[in-house]
Enzyme design. Sequence first.
Site, PDB file in Angstrom:
ATOM      1  N   GLY A  50       3.017  -0.984   4.232  1.00 39.86           N
ATOM      2  CA  GLY A  50       2.976   0.443   3.888  1.00 39.86           C
ATOM      3  C   GLY A  50       4.362   0.965   3.598  1.00 39.86           C
ATOM      4  O   GLY A  50       4.957   0.661   2.558  1.00 39.86           O
ATOM      5  N   GLY A  51       4.926   1.710   4.536  1.00 37.01           N
ATOM      6  CA  GLY A  51       6.216   2.392   4.354  1.00 37.01           C
ATOM      7  C   GLY A  51       7.322   1.537   3.754  1.00 37.01           C
ATOM      8  O   GLY A  51       8.031   1.984   2.844  1.00 37.01           O
ATOM      9  N   GLY A  62       2.299   2.883  10.596  1.00 28.24           N
ATOM     10  CA  GLY A  62       3.226   3.996  10.393  1.00 28.24           C
ATOM     11  C   GLY A  62       3.969   4.429  11.645  1.00 28.24           C
ATOM     12  O   GLY A  62       4.568   5.501  11.672  1.00 28.24           O
ATOM     13  N   SER A  98       3.437  -1.532  10.362  1.00 28.91           N
ATOM     14  CA  SER A  98       4.883  -1.528  10.639  1.00 28.91           C
ATOM     15  C   SER A  98       5.572  -2.842  10.284  1.00 28.91           C
ATOM     16  O   SER A  98       6.474  -3.298  11.001  1.00 28.91           O
ATOM     17  CB  SER A  98       5.154  -1.160  12.109  1.00 28.91           C
ATOM     18  OG  SER A  98       4.738   0.172  12.359  1.00 28.91           O
ATOM     19  N   ASN A 126       0.868  -1.175   0.000  1.00 25.66           N
ATOM     20  CA  ASN A 126       0.000   0.000   0.000  1.00 25.66           C
ATOM     21  C   ASN A 126       0.907   1.227   0.000  1.00 25.66           C
ATOM     22  O   ASN A 126       1.482   1.585   1.025  1.00 25.66           O
ATOM     23  CB  ASN A 126      -0.895  -0.009   1.253  1.00 25.66           C
ATOM     24  CG  ASN A 126      -1.750   1.250   1.339  1.00 25.66           C
ATOM     25  OD1 ASN A 126      -1.778   2.048   0.399  1.00 25.66           O
ATOM     26  ND2 ASN A 126      -2.444   1.429   2.456  1.00 25.66           N
ATOM     27  N   TRP A 127       1.019   1.831  -1.167  1.00 30.06           N
ATOM     28  CA  TRP A 127       1.929   2.973  -1.299  1.00 30.06           C
ATOM     29  C   TRP A 127       1.345   4.254  -0.721  1.00 30.06           C
ATOM     30  O   TRP A 127       2.021   5.270  -0.651  1.00 30.06           O
ATOM     31  CB  TRP A 127       2.262   3.209  -2.783  1.00 30.06           C
ATOM     32  CG  TRP A 127       3.218   2.216  -3.366  1.00 30.06           C
ATOM     33  CD1 TRP A 127       3.796   1.138  -2.746  1.00 30.06           C
ATOM     34  CD2 TRP A 127       3.720   2.219  -4.704  1.00 30.06           C
ATOM     35  NE1 TRP A 127       4.620   0.483  -3.603  1.00 30.06           N
ATOM     36  CE2 TRP A 127       4.596   1.118  -4.822  1.00 30.06           C
ATOM     37  CE3 TRP A 127       3.527   3.037  -5.826  1.00 30.06           C
ATOM     38  CZ2 TRP A 127       5.271   0.821  -6.015  1.00 30.06           C
ATOM     39  CZ3 TRP A 127       4.184   2.747  -7.004  1.00 30.06           C
ATOM     40  CH2 TRP A 127       5.048   1.647  -7.088  1.00 30.06           C
ATOM     41  N   LYS A 128       0.057   4.225  -0.401  1.00 31.64           N
ATOM     42  CA  LYS A 128      -0.635   5.436   0.088  1.00 31.64           C
ATOM     43  C   LYS A 128      -0.405   6.589  -0.912  1.00 31.64           C
ATOM     44  O   LYS A 128      -0.362   6.309  -2.108  1.00 31.64           O
ATOM     45  CB  LYS A 128      -0.186   5.765   1.509  1.00 31.64           C
ATOM     46  CG  LYS A 128      -0.329   4.540   2.422  1.00 31.64           C
ATOM     47  CD  LYS A 128      -0.146   4.807   3.867  1.00 31.64           C
ATOM     48  CE  LYS A 128      -0.292   3.493   4.636  1.00 31.64           C
ATOM     49  NZ  LYS A 128      -0.220   3.647   6.076  1.00 31.64           N
ATOM     50  N   HIS A 165      -9.633   1.347   4.738  1.00 40.36           N
ATOM     51  CA  HIS A 165      -8.378   1.569   5.465  1.00 40.36           C
ATOM     52  C   HIS A 165      -8.647   2.561   6.611  1.00 40.36           C
ATOM     53  O   HIS A 165      -9.465   3.469   6.470  1.00 40.36           O
ATOM     54  CB  HIS A 165      -7.316   2.113   4.515  1.00 40.36           C
ATOM     55  CG  HIS A 165      -5.946   2.114   5.109  1.00 40.36           C
ATOM     56  ND1 HIS A 165      -5.529   3.087   6.000  1.00 40.36           N
ATOM     57  CD2 HIS A 165      -4.900   1.251   4.980  1.00 40.36           C
ATOM     58  CE1 HIS A 165      -4.288   2.805   6.377  1.00 40.36           C
ATOM     59  NE2 HIS A 165      -3.882   1.696   5.772  1.00 40.36           N
ATOM     60  N   GLU A 174      -5.370  -4.564  10.559  1.00 41.57           N
ATOM     61  CA  GLU A 174      -4.399  -3.489  10.726  1.00 41.57           C
ATOM     62  C   GLU A 174      -4.724  -2.703  11.991  1.00 41.57           C
ATOM     63  O   GLU A 174      -5.535  -1.771  11.948  1.00 41.57           O
ATOM     64  CB  GLU A 174      -4.449  -2.542   9.526  1.00 41.57           C
ATOM     65  CG  GLU A 174      -4.014  -3.159   8.222  1.00 41.57           C
ATOM     66  CD  GLU A 174      -3.386  -2.119   7.307  1.00 41.57           C
ATOM     67  OE1 GLU A 174      -2.254  -2.340   6.876  1.00 41.57           O
ATOM     68  OE2 GLU A 174      -4.014  -1.079   7.051  1.00 41.57           O
ATOM     69  N   GLU A 196      -7.050   5.004   7.601  1.00 34.06           N
ATOM     70  CA  GLU A 196      -6.846   6.411   7.231  1.00 34.06           C
ATOM     71  C   GLU A 196      -8.093   6.970   6.547  1.00 34.06           C
ATOM     72  O   GLU A 196      -8.440   8.137   6.700  1.00 34.06           O
ATOM     73  CB  GLU A 196      -5.601   6.541   6.341  1.00 34.06           C
ATOM     74  CG  GLU A 196      -4.325   6.392   7.157  1.00 34.06           C
ATOM     75  CD  GLU A 196      -3.127   5.852   6.398  1.00 34.06           C
ATOM     76  OE1 GLU A 196      -3.142   5.839   5.159  1.00 34.06           O
ATOM     77  OE2 GLU A 196      -2.166   5.415   7.070  1.00 34.06           O
TER      78      GLU A 196
HETATM   79  P1  13P Z   1       2.985   0.841   7.588  1.00 32.25           P
HETATM   80  O1  13P Z   1       3.516  -0.460   7.060  1.00 32.25           O
HETATM   81  O2  13P Z   1       3.711   2.024   7.073  1.00 32.25           O
HETATM   82  O3  13P Z   1       2.854   0.814   9.072  1.00 32.25           O
HETATM   83  O4  13P Z   1       1.498   1.000   7.011  1.00 32.25           O
HETATM   84  C1  13P Z   1       0.612  -0.037   7.146  1.00 32.25           C
HETATM   85  C2  13P Z   1      -0.583   0.234   6.331  1.00 32.25           C
HETATM   86  O5  13P Z   1      -1.338   1.131   6.613  1.00 32.25           O
HETATM   87  C3  13P Z   1      -0.806  -0.624   5.159  1.00 32.25           C
HETATM   88  O6  13P Z   1      -2.102  -0.472   4.669  1.00 32.25           O
END
Ligand code: 13P
Length: 235
Positions: A219-220, A160, A198, A9-11, A88, A154, A90
């Site tokens: 994510g990151g 994050g 994470s 997930n590149w956001k 998600h 999640e 977010e």
């Molecule tokens: P991180 O891996 O950056 O914590 O993000 C997780 C995420 O929100 C994947 O959808």
Amino acid sequence: MKKSLIVANWKMNPQELKEAKNIALASDFKNVVICSPFVFLREIKKTIKNAKIGGQNCFYEKLVGPFTGEVSAKMLKDVGCDYVILGHSERREIFKENHEEIKKKIKAALAAKITPIVCIGEDEGTKNGGETIKKQIFGSIDKSFLSKIIIAYEPVFAIGTGKPCLPDLAEKRRVFIKSTLSKIGKKGESLPILYGGSVNSKNAIKYTQEAGFDGILVGGASLKKEEFKKILSKA
Ligand code: 13P
């Protein structure tokens, strides 16, 4: 050893197409899906022949129409998406998406023949995390969705922050999610469940091999080419 599904997930990253294509090349796409911002999807699909791609959201209206700023599931399908991340945290938090909207989005994605990856997870502030998870499941998952969707657990406190959920707790939650899903229908027991929050090259294997998850949602770390390659080689 079962093959894990690894979803990136590149956001809202990266800034440039050139960089997006470069990061995407870290994947072999055998069991990897890249969910990039809408604007990069077509190009990634065009340049990397076997790429599997997904959206990070879609609107619930199925037809074209006056919905400024929205993208339909059918539009995602047309650029080559087979998956879409929905619900998600977010989106729930920043865009105030509620269970009912998420349910409608899942329906729209399924109608467009896209597999929804439905995110659920409690906030650190929620003492009784199980209650939050139950509300999310009962509020947005219909019996007719079972066997057609993927769940991503999640926990909000792990997203994050560099503080992943301990694999023991994650496993407990996974089992709880399965039993909650099974109350909707028998097929709920066999839905694939991913872990997200994470994830990095050191801990990925703990979720896929020890805590029993069917894959991970990254994510990151999915934006760092070398780190993501390491995750793929281990998970
Ligand atoms: P991180 O891996 O950056 O914590 O993000 C997780 C995420 O929100 C994947 O959808």
